[in-house]
Design an enzyme around this catalytic site. Structure first.
Site, short mmCIF file in Angstrom:
data_model
loop_
_atom_site.label_atom_id
_atom_site.label_comp_id
_atom_site.label_asym_id
_atom_site.label_seq_id
_atom_site.Cartn_x
_atom_site.Cartn_y
_atom_site.Cartn_z
N ASP A 1 0.91 -1.15 0.00
CA ASP A 1 0.00 0.00 0.00
C ASP A 1 0.94 1.19 0.00
OD1 ASP A 1 -1.48 2.27 0.82
OD2 ASP A 1 -3.05 0.97 1.58
N HIS A 2 1.05 1.87 -1.13
CA HIS A 2 2.16 2.83 -1.24
C HIS A 2 2.03 3.97 -0.22
CE1 HIS A 2 -0.50 5.31 -3.82
NE2 HIS A 2 0.32 6.31 -3.57
N HIS B 1 -5.76 2.85 1.12
CA HIS B 1 -4.99 3.97 1.69
C HIS B 1 -5.70 4.62 2.88
CE1 HIS B 1 -2.98 3.25 -1.99
NE2 HIS B 1 -3.71 4.03 -2.75
C1 BG6 Z 1 -3.62 5.07 -6.21
C2 BG6 Z 1 -4.95 5.20 -6.87
O1 BG6 Z 1 -3.58 3.93 -5.40
O2 BG6 Z 1 -3.36 6.24 -5.42
C3 BG6 Z 1 -5.03 6.47 -7.72
O3 BG6 Z 1 -5.19 4.07 -7.70
C4 BG6 Z 1 -4.65 7.68 -6.89
O4 BG6 Z 1 -6.34 6.64 -8.26
C5 BG6 Z 1 -3.33 7.44 -6.17
O5 BG6 Z 1 -4.54 8.79 -7.77
C6 BG6 Z 1 -3.04 8.58 -5.20
O6 BG6 Z 1 -1.73 8.44 -4.73
P1 BG6 Z 1 -0.89 9.71 -4.26
O7 BG6 Z 1 0.38 9.11 -3.75
O8 BG6 Z 1 -0.72 10.57 -5.47
O9 BG6 Z 1 -1.71 10.38 -3.20
#
Ligand code: BG6
Length: 487
Positions: free
Chosen positions: A179-180, A242
């Site tokens: 989960d990045h 997230h």
């Molecule tokens: C991803 C989603 O997991 O997270 C995207 O699939 C979203 O739709 C993105 O734009 C948002 O990530 P960050 O790091 O830009 O907040």
């Protein structure tokens, strides 16, 4: 307690599935490059890319070079680092839907006795055949770890099926679910703030906290991801993973140690304590035409080119059924094409029990803690202070911010892409920032119940103007409780 997984050995080879895809080009290759440029991976670590695209090593190196040219900041491209990095790269074309090509992939990987870290960034339909192929080619042994990029299924059942397939070949301590958001520095900072300071923990409960808000708003729209996004929607794309991870980090009990088992044990307790939502607790919306970054933009259906019931916005009022959070609503909202790009957690404290300034014009605001995760990174505590002056009868109080700007406090330290941290942890075998199966399952159970409500309601998502803060019903979610979104 073990911080690193049982197989914690620094791996010598990375195998990247989906190596020609968008995530690889935008995030994974630039992150690996950063680790290379900063000397954080071993000089002889090899990176083998694989995907359906027919390329040879030279073709993949060229693709990677173009991706890095496009996505790296200028100061990172200097010197011969790009060239040195590309000599780590190899490529093997593969149709992962059948086991046939996996022997050739294993031959390309060669000697993996130094350990192999695999990253699966492919369509979910390829997960199962890929695992089978890896196992049949001897690429799932004790010294192999597997990192899984989302989406891991579309509901509890499909995600359990994927998890079963993966665990048939890999035990949990070798599975790294990505989960990045957990790789973001500011998200890890939530733990530092809560558990590295004495100040917050004693008031971090229903006796002192009125409510919590979590906002992840984006200004972008579909971004060419129509196929994926229209089948997913905001709830499954952002909340299931997230936002629930952010909620868990905010709400969990203090873990006994900073390690994978202790932290994930506490997060999963929160996720399991989430009360199933009722109808009035969730709002779904879809953006219509409007303005984004001072430009006119079409609505979602215009972007998509066909009618759709998919939500691009969701707002929820969640409750956590445990002692600490009894009676404290957690308001969550996320959406595309909103007024601002902002990821933020707001902890709204209760008012003081007795206002001694009353009658002397002393109006008190309750304290607010704002944790801004992006685009800026700061922690801001709004506190009451007296306005300077010699007035005898009146005490004029004003809300002022106590500011901690993380970018200023840590000026000079490089801002890292979330994947840098996660790829390094994968190669080194540290599972702390990866999601365990029981967490994913609790997340899906809660989200599936919301989708069942929506299916029963059979209502179209509420419209909102692109460039706004979402549909009116989203605002009403807090207003009817006498609260308002922090904007
Ligand atoms: C991803 C989603 O997991 O997270 C995207 O699939 C979203 O739709 C993105 O734009 C948002 O990530 P960050 O790091 O830009 O907040």
């Amino acid at each position: 307690m073990n911080t690193l997984s049982k197989s914690a050995q620094r791996h010598a080879t990375i195998l990247l599935f989906g190596a020609t895809g968008d995530l690889a080009q935008r995030m994974l290759l630039p992150s690996l490059f950063a680790l290379h440029a900063d000397g954080l991976i071993a000089p002889d670590l090899r990176i083998i890319g694989t995907a359906r695209t027919p390329l040879d090593d030279a073709g993949f190196r060229e693709l990677a070079r173009a991706a890095l040219e496009k996505h790296l900041p200028d100061d990172r491209k200097a010197g011969d680092r790009l060239h040195a990095f590309s000599s780590r790269l190899y490529y093997q074309p593969l149709d992962a839907s059948t086991v046939e090509g996996f022997d050739r992939l294993a031959a390309k990987a060669g000697d993996i006795s130094g350990g192999l870290s695999i990253v699966l960034s492919t369509a979910p339909s390829l997960f199962e055949p890929t695992i089978k192929g890896l196992a049949s080619a001897g690429l799932a042994g004790d010294n192999v770890r597997i990192g899984l990029e989302k989406p891991l299924g579309t509901n509890f059942i499909s995600s359990a099926k994927i998890n079963d397939a993966v665990s048939a070949a890999f035990p949990e301590h070798r599975i790294f679910r990505i989960d990045h958001y957990l790789g973001k520095e500011t998200v890890q900072n939530l733990m530092a703030l809560r558990f590295g300071n004495m100040l917050f923990e004693p008031v971090w409960n229903s006796a002192h906290v009125d409510h919590v808000q979590i906002t992840v708003s984006e200004t972008v729209g579909l971004e060419g991801r129509a196929d994926f996004y229209d089948g997913a929607g905001a709830l499954r794309d952002m909340v299931q993973n997230h936002m629930l991870q952010l909620l868990a980090l905010i709400a969990m009990e203090p873990p006994g140690a900073f390690d994978a088992t202790a932290i994930r044990d506490e997060k999963v307790k929160v996720l399991r304590a989430l009360r199933p939502l009722s109808e009035g607790d969730c709002v779904r919306g879809q953006y219509g035409p409007g303005t984004s970054s001072a430009k006119s933009v079409p609505g979602y259906e215009g972007d998509l080119g066909k009618p759709s019931d998919t939500e691009t916005f969701v707002a929820l009022r969640a409750r956590i059924d445990n002692w600490r959070w009894h009676g404290v609503p957690f308001y969550l909202r996320t959406g595309k094409r909103m007024a601002e790009r902002r990821s933020e957690i707001v902890v709204q404290f209760k008012s003081v029990p007795h206002n001694i300034f009353k009658g002397r014009y002393g109006k008190l605001q309750a304290n607010t803690l704002i944790i801004r995760l992006q685009p800026e990174e700061y922690v801001r505590l709004l506190v009451m202070a007296k306005e300077p002056g010699l007035e005898r009868e009146r005490v004029i109080l004003r809300e002022v911010p106590l500011d901690l700007s993380l970018s200023e406090a840590f000026h000079g330290s490089r801002r890292r892409i979330a994947y840098e941290r996660l790829l390094l942890d994968l190669v080194e075998g540290d599972q702390t920032l990866f999601v365990r199966r029981d967490e994913v399952e609790a997340q899906w159970r809660w989200v599936d119940a919301i989708r069942r409500i929506w299916a029963e309601q059979a209502e179209a998502p509420k419209g909102y103007t692109a460039g706004s803060w979402g549909p009116v019903a989203g605002l009403a979610l807090t207003e009817r409780d006498g609260r308002s979104w922090h904007e």
